[in-house]
Motif scaffolding. Structure first.
Motif, PDB file in Angstrom:
ATOM      1  N   UNK A  83      45.419 126.402  -6.131  1.00 27.77           N
ATOM      2  CA  UNK A  83      46.708 126.078  -7.393  1.00 27.77           C
ATOM      3  C   UNK A  83      46.076 126.112  -9.070  1.00 27.77           C
ATOM      4  N   UNK A  84      45.291 126.651  -9.336  1.00 32.58           N
ATOM      5  CA  UNK A  84      44.579 127.369 -10.651  1.00 32.58           C
ATOM      6  C   UNK A  84      44.530 128.393 -10.854  1.00 32.58           C
ATOM      7  N   UNK A  85      44.514 128.474 -12.042  1.00 30.26           N
ATOM      8  CA  UNK A  85      44.942 129.189 -12.906  1.00 30.26           C
ATOM      9  C   UNK A  85      43.338 130.487 -13.575  1.00 30.26           C
ATOM     10  N   UNK A  86      42.206 129.475 -12.340  1.00 29.83           N
ATOM     11  CA  UNK A  86      41.527 130.708 -12.550  1.00 29.83           C
ATOM     12  C   UNK A  86      41.526 132.324 -11.914  1.00 29.83           C
ATOM     13  N   UNK A  87      41.953 133.033 -12.071  1.00 29.63           N
ATOM     14  CA  UNK A  87      42.838 134.032 -11.345  1.00 29.63           C
ATOM     15  C   UNK A  87      42.627 135.763 -12.569  1.00 29.63           C
ATOM     16  N   UNK A  88      41.425 136.343 -11.172  1.00 29.07           N
ATOM     17  CA  UNK A  88      41.735 137.826 -11.955  1.00 29.07           C
ATOM     18  C   UNK A  88      41.999 138.565 -11.166  1.00 29.07           C
ATOM     19  N   UNK A  89      42.773 140.205 -11.617  1.00 28.04           N
ATOM     20  CA  UNK A  89      43.215 140.889 -10.796  1.00 28.04           C
ATOM     21  C   UNK A  89      42.061 142.186 -11.156  1.00 28.04           C
TER      22      UNK A  89
END
Ligand SMILES: [Zn+2]
Length: 134
Positions: A83-89
């Motif tokens: 559920x983290x928003x610490x996402x990179x493409x």
């Protein structure tokens, strides 16, 4: 009938997504300067990008729909595992080994993203494909 620009796009794909979303809401719209941009991307800045045009009386509604779209896009970028928003493409290391796809990514940039990149969660390391939203 008066048309006003409600959004500027620097790329053709985003512009069409925006237009599709408005049309799905029954808002009549069209893209201005689309041809200029598509034929010669260098001119994109010169003409102010692709303009998404709507009828003046629909402008407020269109802005709301586009804002919702942006919120949705942001909210959808969360890790399905933690559920983290610490996402990179990011580029997948596995596929980067393939020199052909590396070169394609280098030359095509954004256009090759869908096949060569994934969302990577920096909190748990989970990787998941980009969601294509219509
Ligand atoms: Zn995660």
């Amino acid at each position: 009938m008066d048309f006003v620009p409600v959004q500027y796009y620097l790329n053709y794909v985003d512009a069409h997504i925006g237009m599709g979303v408005l049309e799905a809401q029954g808002i009549n719209c069209w893209l201005k300067d689309e041809n200029t941009v598509t034929i010669d991307p260098i001119l994109t800045n010169a003409v102010g990008g692709i303009k998404l045009m709507v009828q003046k009386e629909n402008a407020q509604r269109a802005l709301e729909v586009l804002q919702e779209l942006r919120n949705e896009k942001k909210a959808s970028l969360s890790c399905p595992k933690c559920g983290s928003h610490n996402i990179e493409f990011v580029s997948t290391p596995r596929k980067a080994i393939n020199w052909i796809s590396s070169i394609l990514t280098f030359f095509l940039g954004d256009y090759a993203m869908a096949v060569d990149k994934v969302n990577h969660c920096f909190d748990c390391g989970h990787e998941f494909p980009r969601e294509e939203k219509e």
